[in-house]
Write a protein that holds these residues in place. Sequence first.
Motif, PDB file in Angstrom:
ATOM      1  N   UNK A  56      15.441  35.689  -9.695  1.00 63.58           N
ATOM      2  CA  UNK A  56      13.980  35.706  -9.579  1.00 63.58           C
ATOM      3  C   UNK A  56      13.357  36.220 -10.875  1.00 63.58           C
ATOM      4  N   UNK A  57      14.011  37.174 -11.515  1.00 68.35           N
ATOM      5  CA  UNK A  57      13.496  37.666 -12.797  1.00 68.35           C
ATOM      6  C   UNK A  57      13.528  36.536 -13.832  1.00 68.35           C
ATOM      7  N   UNK A  58      14.602  35.748 -13.795  1.00 69.87           N
ATOM      8  CA  UNK A  58      14.680  34.616 -14.729  1.00 69.87           C
ATOM      9  C   UNK A  58      13.565  33.614 -14.411  1.00 69.87           C
ATOM     10  N   UNK A  59      13.359  33.355 -13.129  1.00 72.71           N
ATOM     11  CA  UNK A  59      12.319  32.395 -12.756  1.00 72.71           C
ATOM     12  C   UNK A  59      10.944  32.863 -13.256  1.00 72.71           C
ATOM     13  N   UNK A  60      10.696  34.168 -13.103  1.00 72.77           N
ATOM     14  CA  UNK A  60       9.408  34.704 -13.576  1.00 72.77           C
ATOM     15  C   UNK A  60       9.289  34.611 -15.094  1.00 72.77           C
ATOM     16  N   UNK A  61      10.433  34.709 -15.787  1.00 74.07           N
ATOM     17  CA  UNK A  61      10.398  34.697 -17.259  1.00 74.07           C
ATOM     18  C   UNK A  61      10.320  33.274 -17.810  1.00 74.07           C
ATOM     19  N   UNK A  62      10.434  32.282 -16.934  1.00 73.37           N
ATOM     20  CA  UNK A  62      10.304  30.889 -17.376  1.00 73.37           C
ATOM     21  C   UNK A  62       8.829  30.528 -17.361  1.00 73.37           C
ATOM     22  N   UNK A  64       7.588  27.548 -18.630  1.00 70.68           N
ATOM     23  CA  UNK A  64       7.333  26.111 -18.475  1.00 70.68           C
ATOM     24  C   UNK A  64       8.610  25.455 -17.962  1.00 70.68           C
ATOM     25  N   UNK A  65       8.473  24.678 -16.906  1.00 65.92           N
ATOM     26  CA  UNK A  65       9.615  24.018 -16.263  1.00 65.92           C
ATOM     27  C   UNK A  65       9.225  22.554 -16.027  1.00 65.92           C
ATOM     28  N   UNK A  66       9.170  21.768 -17.106  1.00 67.32           N
ATOM     29  CA  UNK A  66       8.608  20.424 -16.991  1.00 67.32           C
ATOM     30  C   UNK A  66       9.391  19.507 -16.054  1.00 67.32           C
ATOM     31  N   UNK A  67      10.678  19.804 -15.861  1.00 66.43           N
ATOM     32  CA  UNK A  67      11.470  18.958 -14.964  1.00 66.43           C
ATOM     33  C   UNK A  67      11.531  19.550 -13.563  1.00 66.43           C
ATOM     34  N   UNK A  68      10.794  20.639 -13.346  1.00 64.53           N
ATOM     35  CA  UNK A  68      10.705  21.218 -11.994  1.00 64.53           C
ATOM     36  C   UNK A  68      12.088  21.640 -11.470  1.00 64.53           C
ATOM     37  N   UNK A  69      12.912  22.150 -12.373  1.00 63.62           N
ATOM     38  CA  UNK A  69      14.290  22.467 -11.985  1.00 63.62           C
ATOM     39  C   UNK A  69      14.376  23.664 -11.045  1.00 63.62           C
ATOM     40  N   UNK A 108      13.456  23.976 -20.376  1.00 60.20           N
ATOM     41  CA  UNK A 108      12.764  25.169 -19.888  1.00 60.20           C
ATOM     42  C   UNK A 108      12.304  26.025 -21.065  1.00 60.20           C
ATOM     43  N   UNK A 109      11.079  26.561 -20.948  1.00 60.37           N
ATOM     44  CA  UNK A 109      10.598  27.507 -21.955  1.00 60.37           C
ATOM     45  C   UNK A 109      10.505  28.876 -21.318  1.00 60.37           C
ATOM     46  N   UNK A 110      10.704  29.916 -22.130  1.00 60.71           N
ATOM     47  CA  UNK A 110      10.598  31.263 -21.595  1.00 60.71           C
ATOM     48  C   UNK A 110      11.490  32.218 -22.349  1.00 60.71           C
ATOM     49  N   UNK A 131      14.173  25.689 -24.247  1.00 60.19           N
ATOM     50  CA  UNK A 131      13.272  26.248 -25.263  1.00 60.19           C
ATOM     51  C   UNK A 131      13.141  27.757 -25.103  1.00 60.19           C
ATOM     52  N   UNK A 132      14.245  28.412 -24.738  1.00 58.89           N
ATOM     53  CA  UNK A 132      14.192  29.865 -24.590  1.00 58.89           C
ATOM     54  C   UNK A 132      14.039  30.524 -25.952  1.00 58.89           C
ATOM     55  N   UNK A 133      13.180  31.548 -26.002  1.00 57.09           N
ATOM     56  CA  UNK A 133      13.018  32.276 -27.261  1.00 57.09           C
ATOM     57  C   UNK A 133      13.359  33.743 -27.035  1.00 57.09           C
ATOM     58  N   UNK A 134      13.177  34.547 -28.080  1.00 57.87           N
ATOM     59  CA  UNK A 134      13.592  35.944 -27.985  1.00 57.87           C
ATOM     60  C   UNK A 134      15.090  36.045 -28.182  1.00 57.87           C
ATOM     61  N   UNK A 135      15.669  37.133 -27.718  1.00 52.38           N
ATOM     62  CA  UNK A 135      17.099  37.306 -27.959  1.00 52.38           C
ATOM     63  C   UNK A 135      17.850  37.410 -26.634  1.00 52.38           C
ATOM     64  N   UNK A 136      19.165  37.387 -26.731  1.00 48.36           N
ATOM     65  CA  UNK A 136      19.986  37.557 -25.524  1.00 48.36           C
ATOM     66  C   UNK A 136      19.823  38.997 -25.054  1.00 48.36           C
ATOM     67  N   UNK A 137      19.647  39.209 -23.752  1.00 44.06           N
ATOM     68  CA  UNK A 137      19.472  40.584 -23.270  1.00 44.06           C
ATOM     69  C   UNK A 137      20.674  41.459 -23.633  1.00 44.06           C
ATOM     70  N   UNK A 138      20.377  42.718 -23.924  1.00 46.33           N
ATOM     71  CA  UNK A 138      21.460  43.677 -24.172  1.00 46.33           C
ATOM     72  C   UNK A 138      22.367  43.826 -22.971  1.00 46.33           C
TER      73      UNK A 138
END
Length: 402
Positions: A56-62, A64-69, A108-110, A131-138
């Motif tokens: 759910x945290x990942x879903x919130x951090x997305x 844009x989900x243009x393919x409605x995945x 996916x963007x986020x 299209x994920x940006x930022x870095x990999x979580x610690x």
Amino acid sequence: MKMSGSTAAAAVFLALVVAAAPLLVAAQPAMAPVAAAAAAAPANNSRLETAYVALQALKRAITDDPKNLTHNWCGPDVCNYFGVYCAVAPDDPCARTVAGVDLNHGSLAGTLPEELGLLTDLAVFHLNSNRFCGSLPNSFRNLHRLNEIDVSNNHLSGTFPSQLLCLPDLKYVDLRFNNLCGEVPSAIFEKKIDALFINNNNFDFKLTESFSKSTASVIVLANLPGLGGCLPSSIGDMAGTLNELVLLNSGISSCIPPEIGKLDKLTVFDISSNSFAGTLPDTIGHMKALEQLNVANNKLSGEIPESICSLPHLKNFTYSHNYFCGEPHRCFEVPHIDDRQNCIAGRPDQRSGEECIAFLHRPPVHCDSNGCIALPSPPPPPPPPMHYAPPPMHYAPPPPVY
Ligand SMILES: *[C@@H]1O[C@H](CO)[C@@H](O)[C@H](O)[C@H]1NC(C)=O
Ligand SMILES: *[C@@H]1O[C@H](CO)[C@@H](O)[C@H](O)[C@H]1NC(C)=O
Ligand SMILES: *[C@@H]1O[C@H](CO)[C@@H](O)[C@H](O)[C@H]1NC(C)=O
């Protein structure tokens, strides 16, 4: 080859994940509402509850989900989420757990939230071509069962995710086509991984001896303008495992050490578009598995050794845009060669005579014991001045003014 107990267990776990994947995908559209409700009941285990928090945290951090995945990412039945794969937990035959997340080609963007570190049973994390940006979580340092990470072709930035270095089961690392920068820790070459793709990033690092400690079968370091250093002569140490080595277009200024010939399992060797100089060692003729050899667009010279063109499996040998002056007839028996833009008399599409003569007048290349191009010895220092001269006055007093 002998598998350790934990490796074998991980392999079984992975096999389950991979085997389960198509079944789950196939099951999703067919599942009737009643069956879906029944499937939700087993979500009653703490691992899946924790996974619910993470997903759910990942879903919130997305954003844009243009393919409605992620449209079915609702409710506690995380095993039914699109792209989420469950398997029996390796340490508890009664518990199901999230073992894989595969959202490849999702656009996916986020960002990737820290909560992903809660997926402590995750073996496979595939997120390529999003299209994920930022870095990999610690918190990825907690994914101690992670076997494969593919976050290639995203917009990730920051430095090399060193939290991966402490994951004991990691085998496949694909970070290519991102905006990662800084050093690549040499410890990544000392980990027991099978494949390392870090090409097309902005890393800034030097190849050193530690590179040769890698036991990966595939290493791709291409299109890294900040890559320097030399191909170490210890490269022969990788003979037992190395299958493909791609270093193309990466600012490496080096000789090709003769020890390269020890790599008798290598099938692809591509060092094109760098600044390799000197000659092609005829020990390359010992690389019996070689199929693709690309040394184009360097500053290599001398004759092409006949031993190379005699390699039994060589299919494609590209050596254009160098300063080679001769090639044995044997080379014309290789299924595909490219010898354009060299200095080979009698061959079409070669460099001009002026260019070739100018190259011949350059000082010859010497290679040092590290495989580097030895710098020409510096000119002798100018002789010291013969006469005593007073030191220059730094603080000349201003002329008196009357
Ligand atoms: C759900 O979990 C609780 C606590 O672990 C347990 O008491 C209960 O029986 C479980 N219910 C089902 C349907 O599995
Ligand atoms: C996503 O898919 C769901 C279910 O098919 C649908 O209800 C929803 O409207 C879709 N959303 C978008 C943005 O396409
Ligand atoms: C041979 O290799 C070169 C360089 O990697 C590639 O561009 C070319 O398409 C290849 N040709 C064949 C016939 O495989």
